[in-house]
Enzyme design. Structure first.
Site, PDB file in Angstrom:
ATOM      1  N   ASP A 152       0.839  -1.200   0.000  1.00  0.00           N
ATOM      2  CA  ASP A 152       0.000   0.000   0.000  1.00  0.00           C
ATOM      3  C   ASP A 152       0.874   1.250   0.000  1.00  0.00           C
ATOM      4  OD1 ASP A 152       0.954   0.269   2.609  1.00  0.00           O
ATOM      5  OD2 ASP A 152      -0.940  -0.287   3.553  1.00  0.00           O
ATOM      6  N   LEU A 153       0.262   2.397   0.208  1.00  0.00           N
ATOM      7  CA  LEU A 153       0.972   3.669   0.179  1.00  0.00           C
ATOM      8  C   LEU A 153       2.071   3.742   1.229  1.00  0.00           C
ATOM      9  CD1 LEU A 153       1.038   6.412  -1.235  1.00  0.00           C
ATOM     10  CD2 LEU A 153      -0.632   7.220   0.432  1.00  0.00           C
TER      11      LEU A 153
END
Length: 131
Positions: free
Chosen positions: A15-16
């Site tokens: 993810d980010l």
């Protein structure tokens, strides 16, 4: 007996924040279950074609313990806990070396093409019990 496969964490799995997105652990354990069943000599495609039976996840209890990150090599384990008439209970874990990152209890059910419960065929039960 414990079955184990290895899974590499790719950029697309993160993810980010750069850690494995929580839902991807479910994909990792799905792959491990598929390989576990295949390793026991159970052909899920043939089971569906010949008997109209499939396995479906009914319940997952998941604990996210530590994050995995890009390029980690993970070990995914599968262990049979119990068998019922149409039910399979498993313990699955994701490891990075000796460090446990994720733990799940998974309940599978055997279903007919019509969507109702179906008993595990005797030959499938025998392979699961032996594995």
């Amino acid at each position: 007996m414990v079955h184990r496969i290895e899974v590499r964490v790719y950029y697309e799995d993160t993810d980010l924040a750069g850690i494995v997105y929580y839902a991807n652990y479910l994909k990792f354990i799905e792959r491990a279950r598929t390989e576990w069943v295949r390793g026991l000599g159970i052909d899920q495609g043939a089971l569906k074609r010949g008997k109209g039976i499939v396995f479906a996840v009914r319940r997952v209890e998941a604990d996210y313990l530590r994050p995995a990150v890009f390029d980690d090599l993970l070990g995914v384990t599968t262990r049979l806990l119990a068998l019922g008439g149409a039910r399979i209970e498993l313990e699955q874990e994701v490891w990075r070396g000796e460090e446990r990152l994720f733990a799940a209890k998974v309940v599978l059910v055997c279903m007919s093409d019509a969507g109702g419960p179906a008993r595990l065929p005797p030959e499938v039960r025998a392979r699961l019990e032996a594995g």
